[in-house]
Design a protein around this motif. Structure first.
Motif, PDB file in Angstrom:
ATOM      1  N   GLN A  83       0.841  -1.187   0.000  1.00 60.46           N
ATOM      2  CA  GLN A  83       0.000   0.000   0.000  1.00 60.46           C
ATOM      3  C   GLN A  83       0.879   1.240   0.000  1.00 60.46           C
ATOM      4  N   SER A  84       0.299   2.341  -0.359  1.00 63.36           N
ATOM      5  CA  SER A  84       1.065   3.584  -0.406  1.00 63.36           C
ATOM      6  C   SER A  84       1.222   4.157   0.994  1.00 63.36           C
ATOM      7  N   LEU A  85       2.134   5.095   1.084  1.00 63.10           N
ATOM      8  CA  LEU A  85       2.336   5.778   2.364  1.00 63.10           C
ATOM      9  C   LEU A  85       1.098   6.591   2.726  1.00 63.10           C
ATOM     10  N   GLY A  86       0.439   7.140   1.739  1.00 64.00           N
ATOM     11  CA  GLY A  86      -0.826   7.822   1.966  1.00 64.00           C
ATOM     12  C   GLY A  86      -0.705   9.223   2.525  1.00 64.00           C
ATOM     13  N   ILE A  87       0.370   9.935   2.175  1.00 73.61           N
ATOM     14  CA  ILE A  87       0.478  11.335   2.591  1.00 73.61           C
ATOM     15  C   ILE A  87       0.879  12.175   1.397  1.00 73.61           C
ATOM     16  N   GLY A  88       0.413  13.385   1.394  1.00 73.11           N
ATOM     17  CA  GLY A  88       0.851  14.350   0.403  1.00 73.11           C
ATOM     18  C   GLY A  88       1.863  15.288   1.036  1.00 73.11           C
ATOM     19  N   ILE A  89       2.941  15.551   0.326  1.00 69.40           N
ATOM     20  CA  ILE A  89       3.986  16.413   0.877  1.00 69.40           C
ATOM     21  C   ILE A  89       4.178  17.618  -0.029  1.00 69.40           C
ATOM     22  N   ALA A  90       4.721  18.689   0.554  1.00 75.38           N
ATOM     23  CA  ALA A  90       4.969  19.922  -0.198  1.00 75.38           C
ATOM     24  C   ALA A  90       6.408  20.345   0.042  1.00 75.38           C
ATOM     25  N   PRO A  91       7.367  19.707  -0.648  1.00 69.61           N
ATOM     26  CA  PRO A  91       8.783  20.008  -0.421  1.00 69.61           C
ATOM     27  C   PRO A  91       9.099  21.481  -0.667  1.00 69.61           C
ATOM     28  N   ASP A  92       9.906  22.039   0.226  1.00 69.26           N
ATOM     29  CA  ASP A  92      10.338  23.433   0.105  1.00 69.26           C
ATOM     30  C   ASP A  92      11.731  23.514   0.715  1.00 69.26           C
ATOM     31  N   GLU A  93      12.734  23.834  -0.098  1.00 68.01           N
ATOM     32  CA  GLU A  93      14.111  23.855   0.376  1.00 68.01           C
ATOM     33  C   GLU A  93      14.317  24.852   1.512  1.00 68.01           C
ATOM     34  N   ASN A  94      13.477  25.856   1.602  1.00 69.77           N
ATOM     35  CA  ASN A  94      13.637  26.874   2.639  1.00 69.77           C
ATOM     36  C   ASN A  94      12.878  26.537   3.917  1.00 69.77           C
ATOM     37  N   ALA A  95      12.145  25.420   3.885  1.00 67.67           N
ATOM     38  CA  ALA A  95      11.323  25.059   5.040  1.00 67.67           C
ATOM     39  C   ALA A  95      12.095  24.127   5.964  1.00 67.67           C
ATOM     40  N   LEU A  96      11.662  24.100   7.219  1.00 72.02           N
ATOM     41  CA  LEU A  96      12.204  23.160   8.187  1.00 72.02           C
ATOM     42  C   LEU A  96      11.516  21.819   7.974  1.00 72.02           C
ATOM     43  N   GLY A  97      12.258  20.819   7.503  1.00 71.46           N
ATOM     44  CA  GLY A  97      11.676  19.523   7.225  1.00 71.46           C
ATOM     45  C   GLY A  97      10.795  19.535   5.982  1.00 71.46           C
ATOM     46  N   ILE A  98      10.018  18.485   5.844  1.00 69.35           N
ATOM     47  CA  ILE A  98       9.109  18.339   4.702  1.00 69.35           C
ATOM     48  C   ILE A  98       7.675  18.521   5.205  1.00 69.35           C
ATOM     49  N   PRO A  99       6.970  19.570   4.767  1.00 73.06           N
ATOM     50  CA  PRO A  99       5.602  19.800   5.235  1.00 73.06           C
ATOM     51  C   PRO A  99       4.647  18.697   4.772  1.00 73.06           C
ATOM     52  N   VAL A 100       3.777  18.260   5.692  1.00 68.29           N
ATOM     53  CA  VAL A 100       2.726  17.293   5.359  1.00 68.29           C
ATOM     54  C   VAL A 100       1.524  18.072   4.848  1.00 68.29           C
TER      55      VAL A 100
END
Length: 714
Positions: free
Chosen positions: A640-657
């Motif tokens: 099954q898939s991980l089931g989350i959508g992410i919004a990568p941003d190099e300037n952000a702390l971590g990877i936003p869910v």
């Protein structure tokens, strides 16, 4: 019996350096101590001692700056006055009868009678100059005590206390050590005041602070003006030249030795303290450096004329290490609120210095092949001085507590002693109009009360309404009562009162308008926590920083999500990093925390970030922070898939869910872990130990066994 008032060394040494015959310890008629054939004093010694007197007197204003910079800005004038007032009171007491009691235990020299035309025994200076030099020691000894009593003791009670203490403690102890009393006859050495000045003042300060009680917000204490601390410490170091050098009572080789050992001990004390801070805290502080120098100066004081220059290096290092340990132990135990570390630096440092004399004294120390006789005398003398000061001070405080009020009330303590005690403030913002000043004062009242409330009420207990949030503003409306919104505190000050932002996660406010005043009473919102009064994690905490234009907070802010102003990094060596070094664990600003309010104002992440620079000129920056909480999530993808959508941003702390889909592995995790659910807006900061953006994204796409560290603030 009247000894030759040997301030610093044995009669043999004084007779050698001054050329005056060794005087017996029995009482001599003053006619024998006056040089009848040539009553004039030595010009060189007189000049040296006059300059030394001025240097020691300068140390008291230096102490005022040193102490003043370490307190909060609302108490700086009161703190400095507690040092400076001794220059007035003690000078008068000393001339009236204090000197005569301290060195004769009678009143023969009351009013300085007979001192003008006599040469003081075993010296080549007049008795009047000797008395003046000794007066400066009495002044700063009394002033030192205030370091443990500031920010909560009534000024009038303090003046009465130091008056009684001067006659009951300082004068007898001075006679015992320097005037020929039993400690002197025992053979104990005190070159310039290890016992008389530092042990007595440090011990008395500690006992007084214990009886006076802790400040109401003692855990929320940040020095407001570090440059003042540096300035004051530098003046103390400079003045110590006269303090120790002048204690030779002549311009000779002994004064040179004392000045040299004083400088070296201070230098090594500073270096040792800085190194210890780096090893224990990771970073050195300016206040720590100056405190180390002062510790070295205190340690060398009782033995400055008795040790070699090489020995003085050891004195500086050992004293700084002992004082550092004492400061950290006292801070951890928090038994007594010794506000400015008076006992742990002066009391401990003076005692350590006296004991080191038993080892390092070149004419009687153990390291120089002598026995333990001097060590025994040093131990007895220093311990007796500490015990006498402690018991006497306790009796004085108990007496004063029985006959008068010695502590300010809670309102005065909260608002500051400067305005209410002296009708003055140290810093005024004259460029701000009356309305702006009223707004700032009202907002600061809310901020201060919020800090007190949050620090004093355990989060696990039921919280009563905050009745203390009373602020006055220009609001001419009829008497009504209504719910007007909520308080984080995220408020803006309007023309007719407070306009409070509505926020479901904040606290409801009830507004009562009477006679042009707004009374805001806040109830903590029940957010469904187990105790019914709010979940304890993540917590909200407050930080008050003293700032000035041009300063750098040293914060890196992530505003990629405009609903959260996230701390993405803290630069070492700057304001916030320095705050973290001395703050309690509950108020350390950490990466991943978010700023929800700034000086009472809220808004979007970009609004808060833009306000940081604008607020640097206000003198004080009050941050309302929300602590980030890291969740440890274990996922296994089995077809099954991980089931989350992410919004990568190099300037952000971590990877936003971005979202959590109902058919994925993350949704199943959320169903079985109600207390650790991952939600949109959270940040994935590590996967299988990998923290880079590229590494996290790659593992999310390819790995079947995942260990996620997720930062959340919900």
């Amino acid at each position: 019996p009247h000894p030759p008032n040997l301030r610093c060394v044995c009669p043999f040494v004084l007779s050698r350096v001054s050329g005056i015959p060794n005087l017996p310890l029995s009482r001599q008629t003053w006619q024998l101590s006056i040089m009848a054939s040539d009553p004039a004093s030595d010009a060189g010694d007189t000049s040296f001692m006059a300059v030394s007197s001025a240097l020691v007197l300068l140390m008291t204003p230096g102490l005022a700056f040193y102490y003043g910079g370490m307190v909060r800005e609302k108490n700086i004038l009161n703190t400095m006055m507690m040092s400076l007032i001794s220059m007035g009171l003690i000078s008068a007491y000393w001339m009236a009868c204090g000197f005569s009691i301290a060195f004769e235990m009678d009143l023969r020299y009351a009013g300085y009678v007979g001192l003008t035309d006599m040469i003081w025994p075993a010296t080549k200076i007049t008795g009047l100059l000797f008395a003046t030099f000794q007066m400066t020691f009495a002044i700063i000894t009394v002033a030192l005590i205030s370091g443990a009593l500031v920010e909560r003791m009534r000024f009038s009670a303090y003046m009465i206390f130091i008056t009684i203490w001067f006659f009951a403690v300082y004068c007898p102890l001075c006679y015992w050590v320097w005037g020929g009393g039993w400690i002197f006859q025992l053979g104990a050495k005190d070159f310039a005041g290890g016992t008389v000045v530092h042990i007595s003042s440090g011990t008395s300060a500690y006992v007084g602070a214990a009886i006076l009680g802790k400040r109401k917000d003692s855990t929320n204490h940040t020095p407001h003006n570090v440059p003042f601390v540096i300035l004051g410490g530098a003046i103390l170091w400079f003045g110590w030249t006269g303090f120790n050098g002048g204690s030779a009572l002549a311009s000779n080789w002994l004064a040179t030795l004392a000045i040299t050992t004083t400088f070296l001990a201070a230098a090594m004390g500073m270096v040792a303290w800085v190194v210890l801070e780096i090893l224990t805290d990771g970073k050195p502080s300016a206040i720590g450096a100056m405190t180390g120098a002062v510790a070295g100066l205190v340690g060398i004081t009782p033995i400055a004329g008795f040790v070699s220059p090489m020995g003085s290096l050891a004195v500086g290092v050992v004293t700084a290490c002992c004082c550092t340990a004492a400061v950290k132990i006292a801070a951890k135990l928090r038994v007594v609120d010794d506000t400015l570390d008076c006992f742990t630096v002066h009391g401990v440092g003076g005692y350590v210095g006296a004991i080191l004399g038993g080892f390092l004294d070149t004419s009687g120390g153990i390291f120089y092949g002598h026995g333990v006789e001097l060590m025994g005398a040093q131990l007895i003398g220093a311990s007796a001085g500490m015990a006498f000061s402690a018991v006497s001070t306790a009796l004085i405080f108990i007496f004063l507590s029985a006959v008068m009020k010695i502590r300010v009330d809670e309102k005065m303590e909260a608002e500051g002693l400067d305005k209410l005690t002296h009708s003055e403030v140290a810093y005024s913002m004259k460029s701000m109009d009356a309305a702006g000043l009223a707004a700032l004062a009202a907002q600061q009242t809310i901020n201060d009360d919020m800090i007190r409330y949050m620090s004093q009420t355990p989060r696990g207990e039921s919280r009563d309404p905050i009745r203390s949030l009373l602020c006055c503003a220009a609001a001419e409306e009829s008497s009504t009562s209504r719910t007007i919104g909520s308080y984080m505190p995220m408020s803006t000050f309007g023309t007719n009162g407070f306009t409070v932002m509505n926020d479901d996660s904040a606290y409801p406010i009830v507004e009562e308008k009477n006679e042009g005043a707004i009374c805001c009473c806040c109830w903590p919102k029940d957010d469904g926590g187990e105790d019914g009064h709010g979940d304890s994690k993540p917590s909200t905490y407050s930080v008050t920083l003293d700032v000035r234009p041009g300063m750098d907070l040293g914060l890196q802010l992530d505003t990629s999500d405009d609903t959260k102003c996230i701390i993405s990094g803290i630069q070492p060596g700057l304001l916030v990093a320095n705050w973290n070094n001395s703050a309690s664990s509950s108020q350390v600003i950490k990466q991943g925390d978010i700023i929800v309010g700034l000086n009472g104002f809220g808004g979007s992440a970009s609004d808060i970030a833009n306000s940081v620079a604008a607020e640097m000129s206000m003198g004080r920056m009050m941050l309302i922070m929300k602590r980030g909480k890291t969740l440890r999530v274990f996922l296994t993808k089995t077809g099954q898939s991980l089931g989350i959508g992410i919004a990568p941003d190099e300037n952000a702390l971590g990877i936003p869910v971005q979202d959590v889909r109902p058919d994925g592995a993350m949704a199943q995790w959320n169903l079985s872990n109600s207390s650790q659910r991952v939600k949109p807006g959270d940040r994935i900061v590590a996967v299988n130990g990998q923290t880079s953006h590229t590494g996290i994204i790659t593992l999310l796409q390819t790995a079947s066994e995942l260990q996620l560290d997720v930062l959340t603030w919900a």
